[in-house]
Structure formats: structure tokens, C-alpha cells
Enzyme design. Structure first.
Site, short mmCIF file in Angstrom:
data_model
loop_
_atom_site.label_atom_id
_atom_site.label_comp_id
_atom_site.label_asym_id
_atom_site.label_seq_id
_atom_site.Cartn_x
_atom_site.Cartn_y
_atom_site.Cartn_z
N GLU A 309 14.65 -39.74 24.99
CA GLU A 309 14.29 -38.72 24.00
C GLU A 309 12.93 -39.02 23.36
OE1 GLU A 309 17.79 -38.55 21.42
OE2 GLU A 309 18.70 -37.11 22.80
N ARG A 342 20.22 -50.01 24.69
CA ARG A 342 21.05 -48.81 24.85
C ARG A 342 20.91 -48.17 26.23
NH1 ARG A 342 20.18 -44.44 21.16
NH2 ARG A 342 22.36 -44.10 20.66
N ASP A 383 27.07 -37.11 25.28
CA ASP A 383 26.56 -37.44 23.95
C ASP A 383 27.60 -37.17 22.85
OD1 ASP A 383 24.93 -38.09 21.90
OD2 ASP A 383 23.44 -36.53 22.24
N GLU A 411 28.59 -35.93 13.99
CA GLU A 411 27.51 -35.02 14.39
C GLU A 411 28.04 -33.80 15.13
OE1 GLU A 411 24.54 -36.87 16.86
OE2 GLU A 411 23.45 -35.00 17.16
C1 BDP Z 1 21.99 -37.66 19.71
C2 BDP Z 1 21.47 -37.31 18.35
C3 BDP Z 1 20.10 -37.89 18.10
C4 BDP Z 1 20.11 -39.38 18.40
C5 BDP Z 1 20.58 -39.58 19.82
C6 BDP Z 1 20.73 -41.06 20.16
O1 BDP Z 1 21.42 -35.91 18.23
O2 BDP Z 1 19.76 -37.62 16.76
O3 BDP Z 1 18.83 -39.92 18.22
O4 BDP Z 1 21.86 -39.03 19.98
O5 BDP Z 1 21.86 -41.50 20.24
O6 BDP Z 1 23.35 -37.37 19.72
O7 BDP Z 1 19.74 -41.75 20.38
#
Ligand code: BDP
Length: 717
Positions: A309, A342, A383, A411
Site C-alpha cells: 500500500e 508483515r 483483509d 474496521e
Molecule cells: C487495511 C486498513 C489500512 C491499513 C492496512 C494494513 O484499511 O488502514 O494500513 O490494512 O494492515 O485494512 O496495513
């Protein structure tokens, strides 16, 4: 004293303690007086005094906890003593500091309990009945104290105790997605607990309470900052603040860890590159590690989100995740630190099913990580969705310690507004059988290291805490924090038993109340799955802030849209992950793969996760897929009404403040569940062209109404 002041003082003595917010603040450690008189009587006979042998900060807090707990639960001051002169003395300590305990012949038993384990036994010393809490280390004594108090809080028989306990995993950490400006990514309970601006000078009392709560459930580490990390946290100005927090947490056995930004050498170190194979970069990290340990001698290590991301990482320099992790591991190793790297990685340039990407990237690296690296894997391959099958990496990296990453903050499960007990979600994953080494190779055995004899093991939970008065936004969010800690300590515990413990510790021991609340909690996650993502649907929430439904989301990078995941069209619905589709199923071991490959044997809760099926596919209920989908959405929303009605029954037992809070939240949950149901059913109807089955009340608005709802300032985004 003037007569009027005297009168006020006397009056004050008789007024019940002002309890505004108090119960909420205290979480599960309220230590309210045992209300059942017979149990109280039995406890008062069994525990009449306490002594802690030895002196250390940890033993001191263990003593404070015993004092606070026993006084509260027994409703009388229980004295600390130096000698055993009466029956019912609690004696706590380690053989190293207590001759009495050393001479009790517990050595053999303690040998198997490690650094953090303990035993609690009823015994007698000098002809007096005693309760002994013994451990190898002071921290074990503290854990033993919390165990005894928990037994009393939950009205267990303490007449004759004979127990041993030690954690199944080594590293049990909360991951705070807290930013340095105190906003919390995906946080719904206010701002960050860490008052960075006033640290290190001002030490909020909250820090100590936070440490107590964690220690009470066995959590032994905390990653203070967001995985989307700011490199500033590694500069001296912030390290001093981190050190101040570490000092508060230390007596409670809690180590501090930091999320490290991979490009920190460039951003704060003025280097031209962050290439993990570059000598200067490696030297920079070595020096940085040395510096950190000068501030925090027991620093735990780094958590890293890399090449995910938009975060920087080793792949920016043509290197692998192992190259990156090993560089940091080498820097930390001389100091005893670890790296939690991670596996939540995916790339929008790779035209692969996102569910497959982590496995594809990490499996080839098995065996290439240093001994002090753990790969931290989210419970499912996408996720933190309301329901996901277990991540195929579990059981696929026999030579690498894999840590579990659960999300405690909700979330994707209604934020801090919806009552959703996550114990059942966590357990569903932990109990899942990977078949990596034949039947019985559960995820729990992968992450506790027992399946492959791993040297190090762990579990992380993305925290749901904030500076709200009740810590977690929803009073029932507290249960999820509690439950995470209990399962990190022992992933084989039962979700229902943990719920029951939490209820008794939080609300008291009335069996009729416990029964009602436990049923609500145990049903709550399935209810949410039904009104959000039944039958294996996933990732159909609104974009960006993730508040509410958004099955229509179709623009932007494909794997951030909903249509990518549900694939609904006039013919059918679902993501084909079988051989005819993305073949993500190939990543699972054969018995699981074969079971899921066939829509007739695939569990219905994962059906649309793995299969794209025609709308008139026949379900086990005899209904068509379309009908079943509608019924599940309606059932989910209806069940929130059931939750609300059940809660009403607890009115006379739960304190007013919490009763009202939960009542208000359940009303909002009911509205939001209807919103999810209506939006999703209307959207899927717009593609299926099928009528809403008879008997189900049609939504109150049309689809465009739901599609056009806009929200501003949604928390956590
Ligand atoms: C997602 C979230 C995001 C996190 C990401 C993560 O929306 O804000 O940064 O996971 O785990 O679910 O890195």
C-alpha cells in the site's frame, strides 16, 4: 471542624461512591465486592492475609494488585503480613527470593513453566493453610496473582487449588496504529492514548492502567506506532518519549516495540538510499539499534510494513522481503531484539488475485529469514473481513515462525458502534485445520510453533483502544481486547468460556444475566456477517473510510473496488478461486483444497469466496442462491432486533450508564444493519434482475438513495 462541614463529611460517607464512568474506566478489573454471600463467606475463610516475598518493581505491583483485588472482592481490608500466623494467607514469590517457596519442593514443577509461567497450590506451612503462588520469575508471580483474582472475580472454587499455567506463545503484542499527531488509523475510540506532545515530562496515569489491563490478560508487548510509520519515531526526540512509556510498562512485563519506516535512513539519516544490502545503510541501522537500546535496554524490536500500500521497502531496490527483514534482524540481534515482518503485501501492478499475492511472495523465501524474524500474517488472505477462510500461508512456511495478526479494532465490523464479539472469529481461524502435516495441523499449532518446532512464536492484535472514557468506544469492545489477550496466551481456550469470564468480571456473577449476555455475544459475529457479507462475500464496504455498504464501488484500482470481489452480473455472483478461476485454492493443502473446490462440499459460509455461481444454484436449504442471499441479509438485520430485546432484559442488573450506552449503540446498530441489508439486496437485485422473495419487506428507499449517501469526517480515516 464547623458543624456543617462535619455534617457534610458524615453525609458523604453514606452516599454511594460517585460512579459516573467509573465502571467503564475500570474495565474488567473493577473488583466489585462478591455479591453472593455464601461465596463471600467461603472466600473470606480461604483468604485472610497476603504476603509477597522479595522486592522488585514487578513484585511491588503484584502486591498492589493483590491488595486492591482482595480488598475490593472481599469488601474488607485484607492485611499484608510478614509471618504466617493464620490460616488463609496467600504467599507469593519465586524460589530465588523466597526460602519458604524454595523449600516447598516445587522446583521440578516450576522447571516446565518457563519465564512467565506460574503455579497456584493450596498447601500448608507451619500447620497453617496457605495459598501459594510460585513462579520462576517475578513476572510469573504477577500473572499468577491476576489468575487467582480472576478465579475469585468469576466465583470459582478456591477451596483447593492445584494448577499450573504458562503461555503457549512467546510474543503477545498489541499493534497500535497510532500516529504521532494522536489520530488513530482505523481507531474508533477517540485519540491515541500516547500524549506525545507532553511526553516524556508528563506521565499520564492512563499508561499504568493500560499496562495493568494488558498484564492481567497476559499481553507482554506493545507496538506504539502505526505500521504506516513515520520515521520521526526513531529520532532521539521521540525515543526519549518512548523510553518514558517503556519505564511505566516494564514492571508489568510489557516490552515496547516500534514500527520502523524502511526509508528512515534516507528520511532522517541523510543517506541516499535505503537499500538493505548497502554497507552504509546497514551501518546506519546498526547504530540506530545501539542508540535505541541505550534509551530502552529491553526494547522488543521492529514491526515492519514494507512494499505494501505504497510503503517503502526492499523491493524498491530490487531486493527481497528476506533481505530487508534480515538487515534489521542483524542490527537488533546483538541486543536481543526481533523483527516482525508483515506479510500483508499486494501490488496493483500484478494482475493476480489479491488473495494469492502474499503466499506467492513469501513461500519462496521460507528458510531465508534470520532466527529473530517472525513473519506476521493476517488471519485471512484479504483483509480482516467479517469472515475469511484462514490464510494459506499458515501451514506453508515450515521453516519460518509465523505470527498471527488479528484486528481487534472493528474496521470492517461496524466500528465501535456494533456489538460484535470477536472471540468466535478468532477461534474459527485458530481452530481451522491446515492439514500441513496431516489432520490436526491447526492454525493454533502453526502459530504457537508446536507443529514445526519453531523457536519463537507470537500473536498480534490491532488495538481498539483510544482516549474514550471507556477505552474502546463500545463497552463490548473491551471484551475483544480481553479475549485477544487470553487467546494470545492460550489459543486453545474456548471463545464462550472467555466471554463468560469477561462478563462475570465486568458485570458480575448473576447467572441469568451471564446467560443472556453470553448468548448475545456468541451470536453477534454471525449476525454481523449476515447483514454485511453473507455466504462468503467480502470487501463490499464503502471505499476509503469503510463506513457502511458499498457493493457498487467500481472505480479506482481494481482490487480496492467491490465489483472485483463479488463479480456479480446477470448470470451469477462470487469470486471463482477454483481451477477454472484464479486457482487460489491451489495454495491450500489437498483435503482443504478438495473440500472447497466443489461447490457441493464447500462450506456455505465460504461459498462465494471460492465460487462464482448462477443465481439459481440450489442451496442446502432448497432455496436458490439469490433467495438464500436475501434471507440471510434479512435474518441478520432481524437478529439485531433480537440483540436489542435481549439487552433490555439486563436492565435491572447492569449499571445505568453502561446499560444506556449499549442500548443507544444497539439502536444505531439496528439502523445500520437495515442500511447494509437494503443497500446490498437492492444492489444485487439490480444485477440479478430477480424479485425480492415474498414475505421480505422491501427496502424503504431505492438503490440510488443508498449509492448517493455521503459522509464527512468518518473516524479512523
Ligand atoms: C487495511 C486498513 C489500512 C491499513 C492496512 C494494513 O484499511 O488502514 O494500513 O490494512 O494492515 O485494512 O496495513
Amino acid at each position: 471542624m464547623r458543624p456543617f462541614s462535619l455534617f457534610l463529611c458524615i453525609l458523604f460517607l453514606f452516599i454511594p461512591r460517585i460512579s459516573l464512568g467509573e465502571n467503564n474506566d475500570l474495565l474488567w478489573l473493577g473488583y466489585h465486592r462478591i455479591s453472593d454471600e455464601r461465596t463471600l463467606e467461603q472466600y473470606r475463610n480461604t483468604v485472610s492475609a497476603w504476603m509477597i516475598e522479595g522486592d522488585s518493581e514487578t513484585l511491588r505491583v503484584a502486591g498492589e494488585e493483590l491488595q486492591r483485588g482482595l480488598d475490593g472482592l472481599l469488601g474488607t481490608s485484607v492485611p499484608r503480613v510478614n509471618r504466617i500466623t493464620r490460616n488463609g494467607t496467600v504467599v507469593a514469590g519465586t524460589p530465588g527470593h523466597s526460602e519458604r517457596i524454595a523449600s516447598m519442593g516445587l522446583k521440578k514443577r516450576l522447571e516446565t513453566l518457563g519465564e512467565e509461567g506460574y503455579l497456584i497450590v493450596s498447601d500448608s506451612i507451619d500447620n497453617k493453610k496457605v495459598l501459594v503462588i510460585a513462579a520462576n520469575r517475578d513476572i510469573g508471580v504477577l500473572y499468577g496473582v491476576f489468575h487467582l483474582l480472576r478465579m475469585m472475580q468469576t466465583c470459582r472454587d478456591i477451596g483447593r487449588i492445584e494448577l499450573e499455567n504458562s503461555p503457549e506463545t512467546d510474543i503477545r503484542v498489541l499493534n497500535h496504529w497510532d500516529n504521532l499527531d494522536r489520530t488513530v488509523e482505523r481507531g474508533y475510540a477517540g485519540f491515541s492514548l500516547w500524549d506525545w506532545h507532553r511526553l516524556p515530562g508528563y506521565i499520564s496515569p492512563v499508561y499504568r492502567e493500560y499496562a495493568r489491563m494488558n498484564a492481567s490478560v497476559g499481553i507482554n508487548g506493545t507496538v506504539l506506532n502505526n505500521v504506516n510509520a513515520n520515521a520521526l519515531i526513531l529520532t532521539p526526540r521521540y525515543l526519549k518519549k518512548v523510553a518514558a512509556l517503556a519505564d511505566v510498562f516494564r514492571p508489568y512485563g510489557i516490552r515496547v516495540y516500534l514500527s520502523a519506516r524502511f526509508s528512515a535512513p534516507v528520511e532522517t539519516g541523510n543517506l541516499k538510499t535505503a537499500d538493505p544490502l548497502d554497507e552504509e545503510v546497514r551501518a546506519w541501522w546498526n547504530d540506530k539499534a545501539g542508540e535505541i537500546y541505550r534509551y530502552i535496554p529491553d526494547f522488543g524490536g521492529f514491526l515492519v510494513k514494507a512494499n505494501s500500500e505504497g510503503q517503502p521497502g526492499p523491493q524498491d531496490y530490487g531486493r527481497t522481503h528476506a533481505d530487508g527483514a534480515n538487515m534489521l534482524a542483524d542490527a537488533l540481534d546483538p541486543h536481543g531484539g526481533i523483527v516482525m515482518w508483515r506479510a500483508f503485501v499486494y501490488d496493483n501492478r500484478v494482475p493476480e488475485d489479491r488473495a494469492k499475492q502474499a503466499y506467492n511472495e513469501f513461500v519462496p523465501l521460507d528458510g531465508h529469514f534470520r532466527d529473530n524474524v517472525l513473519v506476521q500474517v493476517k488471519n485471512g488472505p484479504i483483509d480482516f473481513q467479517p469472515r475469511e477462510p484462514f490464510h494459506p500461508l499458515f501451514g506453508a512456511m515450515p521453516q519460518t515462525p509465523l505470527m498471527m495478526e488479528f484486528q481487534i479494532t472493528q474496521e470492517y465490523l461496524g466500528f465501535a458502534t456494533h456489538l460484535v464479539y470477536l472471540g468466535t472469529l478468532f477461534k474459527e481461524c485458530l481452530d481451522a485445520d491446515t492439514y500441513a502435516r496431516g489432520k490436526g495441523s491447526t492454525v493454533a499449532r502453526v502459530i504457537d510453533g508446536s507443529l514445526e518446532n519453531k523457536k519463537i512464536s507470537g500473536m498480534a492484535g490491532v488495538a481498539n483502544t483510544g482516549n474514550d472514557r471507556n477505552w474502546t468506544g463500545h463497552p463490548f469492545g473491551q471484551a475483544n481486547w480481553f479475549c485477544f489477550g487470553r487467546l494470545a496466551w492460550d489459543p486453545y481456550l474456548d471463545a464462550g468460556d472467555i466471554a463468560e469470564e469477561w462478563i462475570r468480571m465486568t458485570f458480575g456473577n448473576r447467572n441469568d444475566m451471564v446467560y443472556i449476555i453470553k448468548n448475545m455475544m456468541m451470536a453477534s459475529r454471525e449476525i454481523a456477517v449476515h447483514y454485511m457479507t453473507p455466504l462468503g462475500l467480502h470487501h463490499i464496504m464503502a471505499e476509503g473510510h469503510h463506513y457502511g455498504p458499498g457493493p457498487w464501488v467500481s472505480s479506482g484500482r481494481p482490487d480496492w473496488t467491490s465489483v472485483y470481489y463479488h463479480q456479480a452480473d446477470s448470470e451469477g455472483i462470487g469470486f471463482d478461486r477454483t481451477r477454472s478461476g484464479s486457482n487460489a485454492l491451489e495454495q491450500y493443502h489437498p483435503p482443504v483444497r478438495d473440500l472447497y473446490e466443489n461447490p457441493e462440499t464447500c462450506p456455505e459460509e465460504y461459498l462465494l469466496w471460492f465460487h462464482h455461481l448462477p443465481w439459481d444454484f440450489t442451496m442446502s436449504s432448497g432455496k436458490t442462491l439469490w433467495e438464500e442471499l436475501c434471507y440471510r441479509y434479512y435474518r441478520g438485520a432481524e437478529n439485531v432486533v433480537w440483540l436489542r430485546n435481549e439487552w433490555e432484559k439486563t436492565k435491572e442488573w447492569v449499571d445505568r450508564e453502561r446499560f444506556e450506552q449499549v442500548r443507544m449503540l444497539l439502536k444505531i446498530q439496528e439502523k445500520e444493519a437495515d442500511w447494509w441489508r437494503n443497500a446490498c439486496v437492492l444492489y444485487f437485485q439490480s444485477v440479478s434482475g430477480k424479485p425480492i422473495p415474498e414475505g421480505l419487506e422491501p427496502p424503504e428507499h431505492d438503490l440510488s438513495y443508498y449509492e448517493n449517501l455521503r459522509f464527512h469526517y468518518v473516524p479512523g480515516h
